[in-house]
Design an enzyme around this catalytic site. Structure first.
Site, mmCIF file in Angstrom:
data_model
loop_
_atom_site.group_PDB
_atom_site.id
_atom_site.type_symbol
_atom_site.label_atom_id
_atom_site.label_comp_id
_atom_site.label_asym_id
_atom_site.label_seq_id
_atom_site.Cartn_x
_atom_site.Cartn_y
_atom_site.Cartn_z
ATOM 1 N N CYS A 113 0.813 -1.354 0.089
ATOM 2 C CA CYS A 113 0.049 0.020 0.081
ATOM 3 C C CYS A 113 0.871 1.118 0.018
ATOM 4 C CB CYS A 113 -1.012 0.122 1.218
ATOM 5 S SG CYS A 113 -2.122 -1.426 1.226
ATOM 6 N N HIS A 241 -3.389 7.319 2.701
ATOM 7 C CA HIS A 241 -3.632 5.805 2.185
ATOM 8 C C HIS A 241 -5.121 5.633 2.765
ATOM 9 C CE1 HIS A 241 -4.004 1.589 1.144
ATOM 10 N NE2 HIS A 241 -3.772 1.308 2.396
ATOM 11 N N ASN A 271 -10.242 -0.339 0.443
ATOM 12 C CA ASN A 271 -8.841 -0.160 0.488
ATOM 13 C C ASN A 271 -8.058 -0.755 -0.601
ATOM 14 O OD1 ASN A 271 -5.843 -0.532 0.661
ATOM 15 N ND2 ASN A 271 -6.005 -1.478 2.742
HETATM 16 N N1 ACO Z 1 -17.775 -8.911 10.866
HETATM 17 C C1 ACO Z 1 -18.250 -9.074 12.040
HETATM 18 N N2 ACO Z 1 -17.150 -9.480 12.969
HETATM 19 C C2 ACO Z 1 -16.045 -9.273 12.436
HETATM 20 C C3 ACO Z 1 -15.426 -9.275 11.066
HETATM 21 C C4 ACO Z 1 -16.327 -8.745 10.341
HETATM 22 N N3 ACO Z 1 -16.481 -8.733 9.110
HETATM 23 N N4 ACO Z 1 -14.192 -9.261 11.292
HETATM 24 C C5 ACO Z 1 -13.765 -9.507 12.658
HETATM 25 N N5 ACO Z 1 -14.914 -9.581 13.312
HETATM 26 C C6 ACO Z 1 -14.770 -9.673 14.868
HETATM 27 C C7 ACO Z 1 -13.657 -10.466 15.192
HETATM 28 O O1 ACO Z 1 -13.830 -11.967 14.988
HETATM 29 C C8 ACO Z 1 -13.539 -10.039 16.596
HETATM 30 O O2 ACO Z 1 -14.296 -10.751 17.358
HETATM 31 P P1 ACO Z 1 -14.072 -11.506 18.933
HETATM 32 O O3 ACO Z 1 -13.904 -10.090 19.713
HETATM 33 O O4 ACO Z 1 -15.146 -12.299 19.056
HETATM 34 O O5 ACO Z 1 -12.687 -12.146 18.669
HETATM 35 C C9 ACO Z 1 -14.269 -8.754 16.658
HETATM 36 O O6 ACO Z 1 -14.827 -8.522 15.322
HETATM 37 C C10 ACO Z 1 -13.267 -7.606 16.576
HETATM 38 O O7 ACO Z 1 -12.047 -7.956 15.702
HETATM 39 P P2 ACO Z 1 -10.841 -6.943 15.335
HETATM 40 O O8 ACO Z 1 -9.992 -7.532 14.232
HETATM 41 O O9 ACO Z 1 -10.277 -6.683 16.719
HETATM 42 O O10 ACO Z 1 -11.569 -5.450 14.969
HETATM 43 P P3 ACO Z 1 -10.744 -4.155 14.702
HETATM 44 O O11 ACO Z 1 -11.685 -3.028 15.326
HETATM 45 O O12 ACO Z 1 -9.212 -4.275 15.009
HETATM 46 O O13 ACO Z 1 -11.044 -3.856 13.123
HETATM 47 C C11 ACO Z 1 -9.704 -4.100 11.028
HETATM 48 C C12 ACO Z 1 -10.587 -4.788 12.175
HETATM 49 C C13 ACO Z 1 -11.144 -3.274 10.347
HETATM 50 C C14 ACO Z 1 -9.378 -5.048 10.153
HETATM 51 C C15 ACO Z 1 -8.783 -2.924 11.448
HETATM 52 O O14 ACO Z 1 -7.978 -3.386 12.496
HETATM 53 C C16 ACO Z 1 -7.987 -2.366 10.544
HETATM 54 O O15 ACO Z 1 -8.560 -1.591 9.722
HETATM 55 N N6 ACO Z 1 -6.889 -2.519 10.623
HETATM 56 C C17 ACO Z 1 -5.839 -1.720 9.695
HETATM 57 C C18 ACO Z 1 -5.916 -2.287 8.358
HETATM 58 C C19 ACO Z 1 -5.048 -1.440 7.557
HETATM 59 O O16 ACO Z 1 -4.544 -0.470 7.902
HETATM 60 N N7 ACO Z 1 -4.281 -2.121 6.312
HETATM 61 C C20 ACO Z 1 -3.427 -1.296 5.758
HETATM 62 C C21 ACO Z 1 -2.427 -2.231 4.937
HETATM 63 S S1 ACO Z 1 -3.278 -3.485 3.860
HETATM 64 C C22 ACO Z 1 -1.970 -3.771 2.691
HETATM 65 O O17 ACO Z 1 -0.928 -3.384 2.939
HETATM 66 C C23 ACO Z 1 -2.324 -4.681 1.667
#
Ligand code: ACO
Length: 318
Positions: A113, A241, A271
């Site tokens: 990214c 980004h 993304n």
């Molecule tokens: N729908 C419902 N529940 C979900 C989903 C979904 N799609 N995905 C995960 N959950 C659940 C998990 O299982 C977890 O459940 P649990 O508490 O029972 O274990 C809960 O939701 C919380 O999951 P987290 O992963 O902690 O959720 P978070 O608030 O961190 O959001 C996300 C996840 C959106 C991926 C976030 O962490 C994020 O945006 N991270 C950064 C991503 C990024 O910046 N990427 C850039 C680089 S990409 C590249 O280079 C190709």
């Protein structure tokens, strides 16, 4: 002195819209969860379109808006991790589809990214020695090819698309002052290549990447502003980004950036990896929000782990 300015931008998106509702029919998720946690409501995914087709269309628009012909391009770099083929590279394919001169330096670059920032910096360095002083930088990814559509924690995040920028180099212009970095890491973000025995899908430790982004973005911003002797108030537009609306909003709050000075299209693009920053630039240009002489601060971060920032001036009528 020795630097590039932005002459014109373009973008191309596949026509198929995949909504959160569509995803909720495939995996255990809801529109409410995706919208609240990421800000994404829909994304575009390739059905018939190819990576090469997206790159070509985005590049043609950028050249047209820049008023530059393919014959004037000296270097062509495509930032990507999902090209149609390993050989020929996406940039070599562009040489053919656009009709770039045969002595144009064409190659692909993978910094996930952060690819567009890495490519802009590389372009600035290479144009100094290039036969012609216009450069074509394309960011394109078709992450739908490497997403595990049964993994709800990643499949909701990504979209496909391409963005392109035509830049011009002059000895009298200041550098974009890019800051770039990398921490080799296979745990937080991983996507195997050809020949690997691992499942052929992208995997991510979302929360840890989120924390990394909240450190990387301010680090890049501070270093870039310091290099240029500017403060955030001196910047006309911020393009981050588009990985998560919460990351963008937290950074905007920290630097007290007013809403009209930063851009967010993640709601309908998701993304798009290396394409996210040039797509945003292209949409800003189309909306008349990149006037001549204005300065855009760009920040990318992602797999590698990689990060990068730069300040680029719009130089259309110079
Ligand atoms: N729908 C419902 N529940 C979900 C989903 C979904 N799609 N995905 C995960 N959950 C659940 C998990 O299982 C977890 O459940 P649990 O508490 O029972 O274990 C809960 O939701 C919380 O999951 P987290 O992963 O902690 O959720 P978070 O608030 O961190 O959001 C996300 C996840 C959106 C991926 C976030 O962490 C994020 O945006 N991270 C950064 C991503 C990024 O910046 N990427 C850039 C680089 S990409 C590249 O280079 C190709």
């Amino acid at each position: 002195m020795n630097g590039i300015k932005l002459r014109g931008t373009g973008s191309c998106l596949p026509s198929r819209i995949l909504t959160n509702g569509d995803l909720a029919r495939r995996v255990d998720t809801t529109d409410e969860w995706i919208t609240t946690r990421t800000g994404i409501r829909e994304r575009r995914v390739c059905t018939g379109e190819t990576h090469s087709g997206l790159c070509t269309a985005a590049a043609r628009t950028a050249l047209k808006r820049a008023g530059v012909t393919p014959g004037e391009v000296g270097v062509c770099i495509v930032a990507t991790m999902t090209a149609d083929a390993v050989i020929p590279s996406a940039a070599c394919t562009l040489q053919k589809t656009l009709g770039l001169p045969a002595d144009t330096l064409c190659f692909d670059l993978n910094a996930a990214c952060s690819g567009f920032l890495y490519a802009l910096h590389t372009m600035e360095c290479l144009l100094a020695a290039a036969p012609r002083k216009f450069g074509l930088v394309v960011g394109c990814d078709v992450l739908s090819r490497v997403v595990d559509w049964s993994d709800r924690s990643t499949c909701i995040l990504f979209g496909d698309g391409a963005g392109a920028a035509v830049v011009e180099w002059r000895a009298a212009w200041p550098s974009i002052g890019a800051v770039l970095g990398c921490h080799g890491n296979t745990e937080l973000l991983y996507c195997p290549g050809p020949g690997s025995r691992d499942d052929p899908y992208l995997s991510m430790e979302g929360q840890k990447v989120f924390k990394f982004a909240l450190e990387a973005v301010p680090w890049c911003m501070d270093r870039v502003l310091e290099r240029h002797g500017l403060t955030a108030e001196d910047v006309d537009v911020f393009v981050f980004h588009q990985a998560n609306a919460r990351i963008i909003d937290l950074v905007a709050k920290k630097y007290r950036i007013p809403a009209e000075k930063y851009y967010k299209n993640i709601e309908c693009r998701g993304n798009t990896s290396a394409a996210s920053i040039p797509i945003a630039l292209s949409e800003l240009e189309a909306a008349g929000r990149l006037p001549d002489g204005s300065r855009a601060l760009l920040v990318g971060f992602g797999g590698g782990l990689t990060w990068g920032g730069a300040l680029i001036e719009i130089g259309r009528n110079v």
